[in-house]
Scaffold this active site. Structure first.
Site, PDB file in Angstrom:
ATOM      1  N   ASN A  44      41.856  46.700  41.778  1.00  0.00           N
ATOM      2  CA  ASN A  44      41.046  46.434  42.966  1.00  0.00           C
ATOM      3  C   ASN A  44      40.669  44.769  43.199  1.00  0.00           C
ATOM      4  O   ASN A  44      40.350  44.369  44.168  1.00  0.00           O
ATOM      5  CB  ASN A  44      39.714  46.899  42.427  1.00  0.00           C
ATOM      6  CG  ASN A  44      38.587  46.673  43.552  1.00  0.00           C
ATOM      7  OD1 ASN A  44      38.494  46.973  44.718  1.00  0.00           O
ATOM      8  ND2 ASN A  44      37.497  45.624  43.038  1.00  0.00           N
TER       9      ASN A  44
ATOM     10  N   TYR B 144      46.953  38.581  54.590  1.00  0.00           N
ATOM     11  CA  TYR B 144      46.099  39.497  53.890  1.00  0.00           C
ATOM     12  C   TYR B 144      46.221  41.043  54.259  1.00  0.00           C
ATOM     13  O   TYR B 144      46.356  41.890  53.508  1.00  0.00           O
ATOM     14  CB  TYR B 144      44.488  39.257  53.978  1.00  0.00           C
ATOM     15  CG  TYR B 144      43.373  40.267  53.645  1.00  0.00           C
ATOM     16  CD1 TYR B 144      43.365  40.266  52.119  1.00  0.00           C
ATOM     17  CD2 TYR B 144      43.003  41.049  54.427  1.00  0.00           C
ATOM     18  CE1 TYR B 144      42.545  41.596  51.525  1.00  0.00           C
ATOM     19  CE2 TYR B 144      42.048  42.150  53.962  1.00  0.00           C
ATOM     20  CZ  TYR B 144      42.012  42.217  52.566  1.00  0.00           C
ATOM     21  OH  TYR B 144      41.025  43.058  52.044  1.00  0.00           O
ATOM     22  N   ALA B 145      46.262  41.277  55.804  1.00  0.00           N
ATOM     23  CA  ALA B 145      46.490  42.443  56.152  1.00  0.00           C
ATOM     24  C   ALA B 145      47.729  43.004  55.745  1.00  0.00           C
ATOM     25  O   ALA B 145      47.912  44.101  55.269  1.00  0.00           O
ATOM     26  CB  ALA B 145      46.427  42.562  57.746  1.00  0.00           C
TER      27      ALA B 145
ATOM     28  N   SER C  96      49.420  42.066  53.114  1.00  0.00           N
ATOM     29  CA  SER C  96      49.582  42.364  51.704  1.00  0.00           C
ATOM     30  C   SER C  96      49.075  43.745  51.426  1.00  0.00           C
ATOM     31  O   SER C  96      49.399  44.254  50.315  1.00  0.00           O
ATOM     32  CB  SER C  96      48.684  41.266  50.868  1.00  0.00           C
ATOM     33  OG  SER C  96      47.214  41.358  50.956  1.00  0.00           O
ATOM     34  N   LYS C  97      48.053  44.189  52.364  1.00  0.00           N
ATOM     35  CA  LYS C  97      47.333  45.533  51.926  1.00  0.00           C
ATOM     36  C   LYS C  97      48.301  46.614  52.328  1.00  0.00           C
ATOM     37  O   LYS C  97      48.416  47.554  51.756  1.00  0.00           O
ATOM     38  CB  LYS C  97      45.963  45.737  52.689  1.00  0.00           C
ATOM     39  CG  LYS C  97      45.046  44.735  52.018  1.00  0.00           C
ATOM     40  CD  LYS C  97      44.839  44.967  50.426  1.00  0.00           C
ATOM     41  CE  LYS C  97      43.509  44.260  49.928  1.00  0.00           C
ATOM     42  NZ  LYS C  97      43.027  44.668  48.540  1.00  0.00           N
TER      43      LYS C  97
HETATM   44  P1  NAD Z   1      34.163  40.666  45.918  1.00  0.00           P
HETATM   45  O1  NAD Z   1      34.353  39.276  46.280  1.00  0.00           O
HETATM   46  O2  NAD Z   1      32.357  41.343  45.878  1.00  0.00           O
HETATM   47  O3  NAD Z   1      34.867  41.164  44.652  1.00  0.00           O
HETATM   48  C1  NAD Z   1      36.052  40.743  44.410  1.00  0.00           C
HETATM   49  C2  NAD Z   1      36.357  40.964  42.953  1.00  0.00           C
HETATM   50  O4  NAD Z   1      37.668  40.325  42.331  1.00  0.00           O
HETATM   51  C3  NAD Z   1      35.318  40.085  42.144  1.00  0.00           C
HETATM   52  O5  NAD Z   1      35.057  40.997  40.827  1.00  0.00           O
HETATM   53  C4  NAD Z   1      36.161  38.957  41.400  1.00  0.00           C
HETATM   54  O6  NAD Z   1      35.794  38.119  40.300  1.00  0.00           O
HETATM   55  C5  NAD Z   1      37.511  39.596  41.650  1.00  0.00           C
HETATM   56  N1  NAD Z   1      38.617  38.507  41.863  1.00  0.00           N
HETATM   57  C6  NAD Z   1      38.866  37.704  42.636  1.00  0.00           C
HETATM   58  N2  NAD Z   1      39.670  36.804  42.246  1.00  0.00           N
HETATM   59  C7  NAD Z   1      40.493  37.462  41.186  1.00  0.00           C
HETATM   60  C8  NAD Z   1      41.588  37.015  40.480  1.00  0.00           C
HETATM   61  N3  NAD Z   1      42.293  35.990  40.674  1.00  0.00           N
HETATM   62  N4  NAD Z   1      41.812  37.854  39.155  1.00  0.00           N
HETATM   63  C9  NAD Z   1      40.872  38.726  38.789  1.00  0.00           C
HETATM   64  N5  NAD Z   1      39.972  39.163  39.633  1.00  0.00           N
HETATM   65  C10 NAD Z   1      39.599  38.397  40.797  1.00  0.00           C
HETATM   66  O7  NAD Z   1      34.914  41.629  47.089  1.00  0.00           O
HETATM   67  P2  NAD Z   1      35.064  43.200  47.311  1.00  0.00           P
HETATM   68  O8  NAD Z   1      34.716  43.482  48.995  1.00  0.00           O
HETATM   69  O9  NAD Z   1      34.352  43.977  46.441  1.00  0.00           O
HETATM   70  O10 NAD Z   1      36.464  43.400  47.238  1.00  0.00           O
HETATM   71  C11 NAD Z   1      37.117  44.366  46.239  1.00  0.00           C
HETATM   72  C12 NAD Z   1      38.517  44.541  46.945  1.00  0.00           C
HETATM   73  O11 NAD Z   1      38.221  45.618  48.180  1.00  0.00           O
HETATM   74  C13 NAD Z   1      39.558  43.608  47.362  1.00  0.00           C
HETATM   75  O12 NAD Z   1      40.838  44.251  47.023  1.00  0.00           O
HETATM   76  C14 NAD Z   1      39.083  43.452  48.957  1.00  0.00           C
HETATM   77  O13 NAD Z   1      40.554  42.884  49.626  1.00  0.00           O
HETATM   78  C15 NAD Z   1      39.166  45.065  49.083  1.00  0.00           C
HETATM   79  N6  NAD Z   1      38.647  45.464  50.446  1.00  0.00           N
HETATM   80  C16 NAD Z   1      37.211  44.834  50.822  1.00  0.00           C
HETATM   81  C17 NAD Z   1      36.729  45.204  52.068  1.00  0.00           C
HETATM   82  C18 NAD Z   1      35.490  44.705  52.533  1.00  0.00           C
HETATM   83  O14 NAD Z   1      35.078  44.903  53.606  1.00  0.00           O
HETATM   84  N7  NAD Z   1      34.497  44.137  51.513  1.00  0.00           N
HETATM   85  C19 NAD Z   1      37.270  46.002  52.909  1.00  0.00           C
HETATM   86  C20 NAD Z   1      38.716  46.263  52.739  1.00  0.00           C
HETATM   87  C21 NAD Z   1      39.285  45.988  51.325  1.00  0.00           C
END
Ligand code: NAD
Length: 258
Positions: free
Chosen positions: A92, A164-165, A167-168
């Protein structure tokens, strides 16, 4: 509902906040043993660990910056030393890593975004594989790898978020290859693909922009992190999804119908 998750050893990367933390709490409430991870230790990590432990189960925090391959390996080794193996891996950790249009992209930016979203999932999965194999062989049930994808991986991402897009989308596709290679070892690979979820991910946006985005979502609002968690539980549970692999589960309030 997901009774078979009790005592499963679940490693969730990037889980000191947001979607990962909500998933960690849900797994703990289901009786799983949960490893949470973030790139730094400190107050935020301590608070997250308290919340996960309070949700009901054995949990531990592992600091590792997953943009580095050596840290991915160390994370897996430390989790296995603590819990004795891995039954479920959730990739994640990830994030935008900043915004840059095509003409501004340099090697440093490219590496930062790809290391955070692609290398992290690739390498943690690589080092976890022997343990996932062992789990499946010993339990007679499938082991599971669930990665967090994104709606951006399907529709190209917002302005400046092209890498970013991509990479996903890279993750969405890579698991199709892993399905071919590791289904015989009883390991399943699926993706939870969030739409727009109200986490720190959107901290770079003004309230006005957030309202505009919300209005464009058929359900009229951002998703909440706890609304993602049951999808991870479903895809981790052998009883619930033992014949499901290679899929992308969109959780997006109708934002983009697959
Ligand atoms: P967030 O910023 O709240 O959480 C991110 C987490 O990743 C945190 O716990 C942080 O400590 C950890 N992290 C960041 N860099 C890191 C590293 N180098 N090594 C280890 N851990 C690391 O964001 P979120 O929205 O909860 O995102 C979680 C996932 O969901 C991500 O992969 C993000 O791309 C994806 N995502 C989020 C959304 C959205 O709208 N929030 C949409 C699509 C995808």
């Amino acid at each position: 509902m997901f009774n078979d998750l009790k005592d499963k050893r679940v490693l969730i990367t990037g889980s000191t906040a947001g979607i990962g933390l909500a998933a960690a709490k849900a797994f703990a409430a289901a009786g799983a043993k949960v490893g949470i991870n973030g790139n730094s230790s400190g107050e935020k990590a301590d608070k997250a660990l308290k919340e996960v432990t309070a949700a009901g189960s054995e949990a531990a925090f592992f600091q590792a910056n997953l943009t580095k391959t050596a840290e991915c390996e160390r994370l897996v080794n430390e989790f296995v030393s603590r819990f004795g193996g891995i039954d479920v891996l959730i990739n994640n950790a990830g994030g935008l890593g900043g915004r840059a249009g095509l003409e501004k992209i340099d090697d440093e930016f490219y590496d930062r975004v790809m290391d955070l979203n692609a290398r992290s999932a690739l390498m943690v999965t690589r080092f976890a594989l022997p343990h996932l194999r062992n789990s499946a062989a010993a339990s007679g049930q499938t082991a599971a790898v669930i990665s967090t994808g994104s709606i951006a991986g399907r529709e190209g991402g917002g302005m400046g978020a092209g890498i970013y897009a991509a990479s996903k989308a890279w993750l969405h596709n890579l698991q199709r290859n892993w399905v071919k290679e590791f289904s015989s070892a009883n390991i399943r690979f699926n993706i939870v693909s969030p739409g727009t979820i109200d986490t720190a991910f959107h901290d770079d946006k003004s309230d006005e922009l957030k309202e505009k985005i919300a209005a464009s979502i058929p359900m009229g609002r951002f998703g909440r992190e706890e609304e993602l968690a049951p999808s991870y539980l479903f895809l981790a549970s052998h009883a619930a999804s033992g014949y499901i692999t290679g899929q992308i589960l969109d959780v997006n309030g109708g934002q983009m119908a697959p």
